[in-house]
Design a protein around this motif. Structure first.
Motif, PDB file in Angstrom:
ATOM      1  N   PRO A   1       0.819  -1.232   0.000  1.00 42.89           N
ATOM      2  CA  PRO A   1       0.000   0.000   0.000  1.00 42.89           C
ATOM      3  C   PRO A   1       0.849   1.277   0.000  1.00 42.89           C
ATOM      4  O   PRO A   1       0.362   2.322  -0.413  1.00 42.89           O
ATOM      5  CB  PRO A   1      -0.799  -0.084   1.304  1.00 42.89           C
ATOM      6  CG  PRO A   1      -0.719  -1.502   1.750  1.00 42.89           C
ATOM      7  CD  PRO A   1       0.578  -2.033   1.234  1.00 42.89           C
ATOM      8  N   VAL A   2       2.104   1.178   0.447  1.00 44.23           N
ATOM      9  CA  VAL A   2       2.979   2.361   0.442  1.00 44.23           C
ATOM     10  C   VAL A   2       3.398   2.674  -1.001  1.00 44.23           C
ATOM     11  O   VAL A   2       3.385   3.823  -1.435  1.00 44.23           O
ATOM     12  CB  VAL A   2       4.228   2.154   1.323  1.00 44.23           C
ATOM     13  CG1 VAL A   2       5.014   3.453   1.423  1.00 44.23           C
ATOM     14  CG2 VAL A   2       3.844   1.641   2.705  1.00 44.23           C
ATOM     15  N   LEU A   3       3.737   1.613  -1.741  1.00 45.56           N
ATOM     16  CA  LEU A   3       4.091   1.803  -3.151  1.00 45.56           C
ATOM     17  C   LEU A   3       2.884   2.365  -3.913  1.00 45.56           C
ATOM     18  O   LEU A   3       3.014   3.251  -4.757  1.00 45.56           O
ATOM     19  CB  LEU A   3       4.546   0.469  -3.761  1.00 45.56           C
ATOM     20  CG  LEU A   3       4.961   0.488  -5.232  1.00 45.56           C
ATOM     21  CD1 LEU A   3       6.048   1.521  -5.509  1.00 45.56           C
ATOM     22  CD2 LEU A   3       5.436  -0.897  -5.691  1.00 45.56           C
ATOM     23  N   MET A   4       1.723   1.863  -3.582  1.00 50.35           N
ATOM     24  CA  MET A   4       0.507   2.346  -4.239  1.00 50.35           C
ATOM     25  C   MET A   4       0.260   3.819  -3.913  1.00 50.35           C
ATOM     26  O   MET A   4      -0.122   4.603  -4.786  1.00 50.35           O
ATOM     27  CB  MET A   4      -0.670   1.473  -3.800  1.00 50.35           C
ATOM     28  CG  MET A   4      -1.940   1.799  -4.514  1.00 50.35           C
ATOM     29  SD  MET A   4      -3.116   0.445  -4.396  1.00 50.35           S
ATOM     30  CE  MET A   4      -4.620   1.376  -4.668  1.00 50.35           C
ATOM     31  N   ALA A   5       0.514   4.211  -2.669  1.00 47.15           N
ATOM     32  CA  ALA A   5       0.375   5.624  -2.292  1.00 47.15           C
ATOM     33  C   ALA A   5       1.355   6.478  -3.091  1.00 47.15           C
ATOM     34  O   ALA A   5       1.000   7.550  -3.604  1.00 47.15           O
ATOM     35  CB  ALA A   5       0.627   5.798  -0.791  1.00 47.15           C
ATOM     36  N   ALA A   6       2.596   5.975  -3.242  1.00 47.31           N
ATOM     37  CA  ALA A   6       3.602   6.718  -4.016  1.00 47.31           C
ATOM     38  C   ALA A   6       3.134   6.896  -5.460  1.00 47.31           C
ATOM     39  O   ALA A   6       3.247   7.991  -6.031  1.00 47.31           O
ATOM     40  CB  ALA A   6       4.938   5.983  -3.972  1.00 47.31           C
ATOM     41  N   ASP A   7       2.583   5.837  -6.061  1.00 44.51           N
ATOM     42  CA  ASP A   7       2.059   5.918  -7.436  1.00 44.51           C
ATOM     43  C   ASP A   7       1.086   7.078  -7.592  1.00 44.51           C
ATOM     44  O   ASP A   7       1.065   7.760  -8.607  1.00 44.51           O
ATOM     45  CB  ASP A   7       1.230   4.655  -7.764  1.00 44.51           C
ATOM     46  CG  ASP A   7       2.061   3.410  -7.932  1.00 44.51           C
ATOM     47  OD1 ASP A   7       3.195   3.514  -8.427  1.00 44.51           O
ATOM     48  OD2 ASP A   7       1.549   2.325  -7.567  1.00 44.51           O
ATOM     49  N   ILE A   8       0.248   7.222  -6.582  1.00 38.32           N
ATOM     50  CA  ILE A   8      -0.868   8.174  -6.680  1.00 38.32           C
ATOM     51  C   ILE A   8      -0.413   9.591  -6.384  1.00 38.32           C
ATOM     52  O   ILE A   8      -0.669  10.525  -7.156  1.00 38.32           O
ATOM     53  CB  ILE A   8      -1.985   7.767  -5.693  1.00 38.32           C
ATOM     54  CG1 ILE A   8      -2.567   6.395  -6.079  1.00 38.32           C
ATOM     55  CG2 ILE A   8      -3.085   8.833  -5.657  1.00 38.32           C
ATOM     56  CD1 ILE A   8      -3.440   5.768  -5.005  1.00 38.32           C
ATOM     57  N   ILE A   9       0.297   9.755  -5.269  1.00 36.11           N
ATOM     58  CA  ILE A   9       0.593  11.127  -4.854  1.00 36.11           C
ATOM     59  C   ILE A   9       1.777  11.724  -5.613  1.00 36.11           C
ATOM     60  O   ILE A   9       1.953  12.931  -5.609  1.00 36.11           O
ATOM     61  CB  ILE A   9       0.726  11.280  -3.315  1.00 36.11           C
ATOM     62  CG1 ILE A   9       1.953  10.564  -2.762  1.00 36.11           C
ATOM     63  CG2 ILE A   9      -0.537  10.792  -2.623  1.00 36.11           C
ATOM     64  CD1 ILE A   9       2.097  10.756  -1.235  1.00 36.11           C
ATOM     65  N   ILE A  10       2.544  10.882  -6.313  1.00 33.16           N
ATOM     66  CA  ILE A  10       3.665  11.440  -7.075  1.00 33.16           C
ATOM     67  C   ILE A  10       3.164  12.407  -8.159  1.00 33.16           C
ATOM     68  O   ILE A  10       3.860  13.332  -8.553  1.00 33.16           O
ATOM     69  CB  ILE A  10       4.560  10.334  -7.685  1.00 33.16           C
ATOM     70  CG1 ILE A  10       5.907  10.955  -8.083  1.00 33.16           C
ATOM     71  CG2 ILE A  10       3.921   9.676  -8.914  1.00 33.16           C
ATOM     72  CD1 ILE A  10       7.093  10.130  -7.801  1.00 33.16           C
ATOM     73  N   HIS A  11       1.936  12.182  -8.620  1.00 31.01           N
ATOM     74  CA  HIS A  11       1.346  13.117  -9.595  1.00 31.01           C
ATOM     75  C   HIS A  11       0.340  14.059  -8.929  1.00 31.01           C
ATOM     76  O   HIS A  11      -0.410  14.745  -9.614  1.00 31.01           O
ATOM     77  CB  HIS A  11       0.662  12.344 -10.727  1.00 31.01           C
ATOM     78  CG  HIS A  11       1.576  11.417 -11.472  1.00 31.01           C
ATOM     79  ND1 HIS A  11       2.689  11.845 -12.163  1.00 31.01           N
ATOM     80  CD2 HIS A  11       1.550  10.064 -11.626  1.00 31.01           C
ATOM     81  CE1 HIS A  11       3.309  10.807 -12.708  1.00 31.01           C
ATOM     82  NE2 HIS A  11       2.634   9.712 -12.394  1.00 31.01           N
ATOM     83  N   LYS A  12       0.281  14.031  -7.610  1.00 38.39           N
ATOM     84  CA  LYS A  12      -0.668  14.848  -6.839  1.00 38.39           C
ATOM     85  C   LYS A  12      -2.114  14.625  -7.287  1.00 38.39           C
ATOM     86  O   LYS A  12      -2.891  15.569  -7.460  1.00 38.39           O
ATOM     87  CB  LYS A  12      -0.298  16.321  -6.947  1.00 38.39           C
ATOM     88  CG  LYS A  12       1.077  16.634  -6.371  1.00 38.39           C
ATOM     89  CD  LYS A  12       1.277  18.123  -6.340  1.00 38.39           C
ATOM     90  CE  LYS A  12       2.391  18.513  -5.425  1.00 38.39           C
ATOM     91  NZ  LYS A  12       2.507  19.938  -5.243  1.00 38.39           N
ATOM     92  N   ALA A  13      -2.438  13.355  -7.500  1.00 38.66           N
ATOM     93  CA  ALA A  13      -3.788  13.018  -7.962  1.00 38.66           C
ATOM     94  C   ALA A  13      -4.803  13.180  -6.837  1.00 38.66           C
ATOM     95  O   ALA A  13      -4.473  13.002  -5.657  1.00 38.66           O
ATOM     96  CB  ALA A  13      -3.820  11.584  -8.477  1.00 38.66           C
TER      97      ALA A  13
END
Ligand code: TYM
Length: 331
Positions: free
Chosen positions: A127-139
């Motif tokens: 879930p941490v990697l998934m959070a990184a996926d999402i917030i890296i583009h400030k979605a």
């Protein structure tokens, strides 16, 4: 314009659950939002694919994204491992993700139960990697099926924790999104839970399945011996078939079989035949495009390269700012 991020793991062909839970929303959202859709190949490493399998599966998801109608000129389509900035952010977020909360995640507990011999750290911090996926583009919007809701809650937790630690409001909060009123859960054909890739043979209908394969699987779907009183509540295996009908058939067809069930006049064979034909129709345009796109490796490479460039541009801006916020070397 709001930013949208979502991804699908490269673990095999996409099925109706992926389509109605996620992909169908991707296709609609690309016209209205700044969209990033990726192939989660890093996430798929938790199950240790061979290089050949990984390669084939990543390519297949890309083919199916395009066949389903994601337009690479509108949305940014990329392969997760082409954007190493994601793994850098993952490392930073891991410093503030705690064992207790990771161990409590439903998906982690499910995986531990299903594969007790492969409880690796990647699975725990999934879930941490998934959070990184999402917030890296400030979605702020993340089109996913119902099963990902808890992961979105964790993504908000990790983003907010970073904000609090550094006393700012750098990362916005991402929320699970669906155009319908609620998040979707597509059931499988085995009479039990959701449709999934690893739920056993015959449980899932794949977008690339031939009409014959679809008919065969649907005709073998689990049923019971029929209603015993009028207007009775449907047992799960029957409700599942009606739920599938709700997404692939017309409202009239659904109402027709519902009425037959309530009057105890239903013949499951007829219901299955109709359901199979409506699934064949619903998947036909995608199935037809899969083969044509699969043959064009040059095009696939171009799409992946263009997407990687666009995604890295967005991700590297975030990483530059995050490094500054954290306080790395300035001298
Ligand atoms: P994955 O690969 O298991 O599934 C991809 C998407 O399909 C949805 N889905 C379903 N929806 C409804 N009914 C079903 N039976 C069904 N089966 C699958 C999932 O909800 C999901 O939207 N962790 C994610 C991949 C991921 C991701 C992300 C998603 C990695 N990073 C960042 C969004 C944002 C996963 O394993 O999905």
């Amino acid at each position: 314009m709001e930013t949208v991020v979502s991804g699908i793991r490269s673990t095999g062909n996409l099925h109706l659950g992926n389509y109605y839970g996620a992909l169908q929303n991707f296709i609609k959202m690309q016209h209205e939002y700044n969209c990033f859709f990726f192939i989660a190949d890093l996430h798929s490493l938790t199950t240790h694919p061979t290089p050949a399998n990984l390669h084939g599966n990543v390519k297949q998801v890309l083919i199916e994204y395009l066949a389903a109608g994601i337009d690479p000129e509108k949305a940014t389509i990329y392969v997760q491992s082409d954007v190493p900035e994601v793994t850098e952010l993952y490392l930073y977020l891991n410093m503030n993700a705690y064992m207790g909360e990771l161990e409590r995640a439903t998906s982690f507990k499910d995986k531990v139960r299903a594969n007790p011999e492969n409880v690796n750290a990647g699975l725990l911090t999934y879930p941490v990697l998934m959070a990184a996926d999402i917030i890296i583009h400030k979605a702020t919007k993340v089109p996913v099926g119902k099963d990902q809701e808890q992961h979105l809650e964790m993504a908000r937790t990790f983003g907010n924790r970073f904000n609090r630690l550094y006393n700012n409001d750098y990362f916005p909060e991402p929320y699970a999104f669906s155009f319908g009123e609620s998040l979707v859960k597509i059931p499988g054909l085995d009479g039990k839970g959701k449709m999934g890739k690893s739920e056993g043979e015959g449980n899932a209908i794949f977008l690339g399945d031939t009409p014959e394969a679809i008919r065969k699987k649907v005709m073998r779907a689990v049923t019971d011996s029929g209603p015993t009183v009028e207007n009775q509540q449907k047992p799960q295996e029957i409700q599942n078939l009606f739920d599938l009908m709700k997404v692939v058939s017309t409202p009239d067809t659904l109402a027709h079989f519902d009425e037959l069930y309530n009057k105890m006049a239903i013949r499951y064979g007829d219901l299955k035949k109709e359901l199979a034909e409506d699934m064949v129709l619903a998947t036909a345009p995608i199935r037809d495009r899969i083969n044509a796109i699969a043959a064009d490796t040059d095009y696939l490479r171009k799409v992946a390269e263009m997407g990687a460039d666009k995604a890295r541009e967005s991700a590297s801006k975030t990483i530059r700012e995050v490094r500054e916020i954290i306080g790395f070397r300035k001298f």
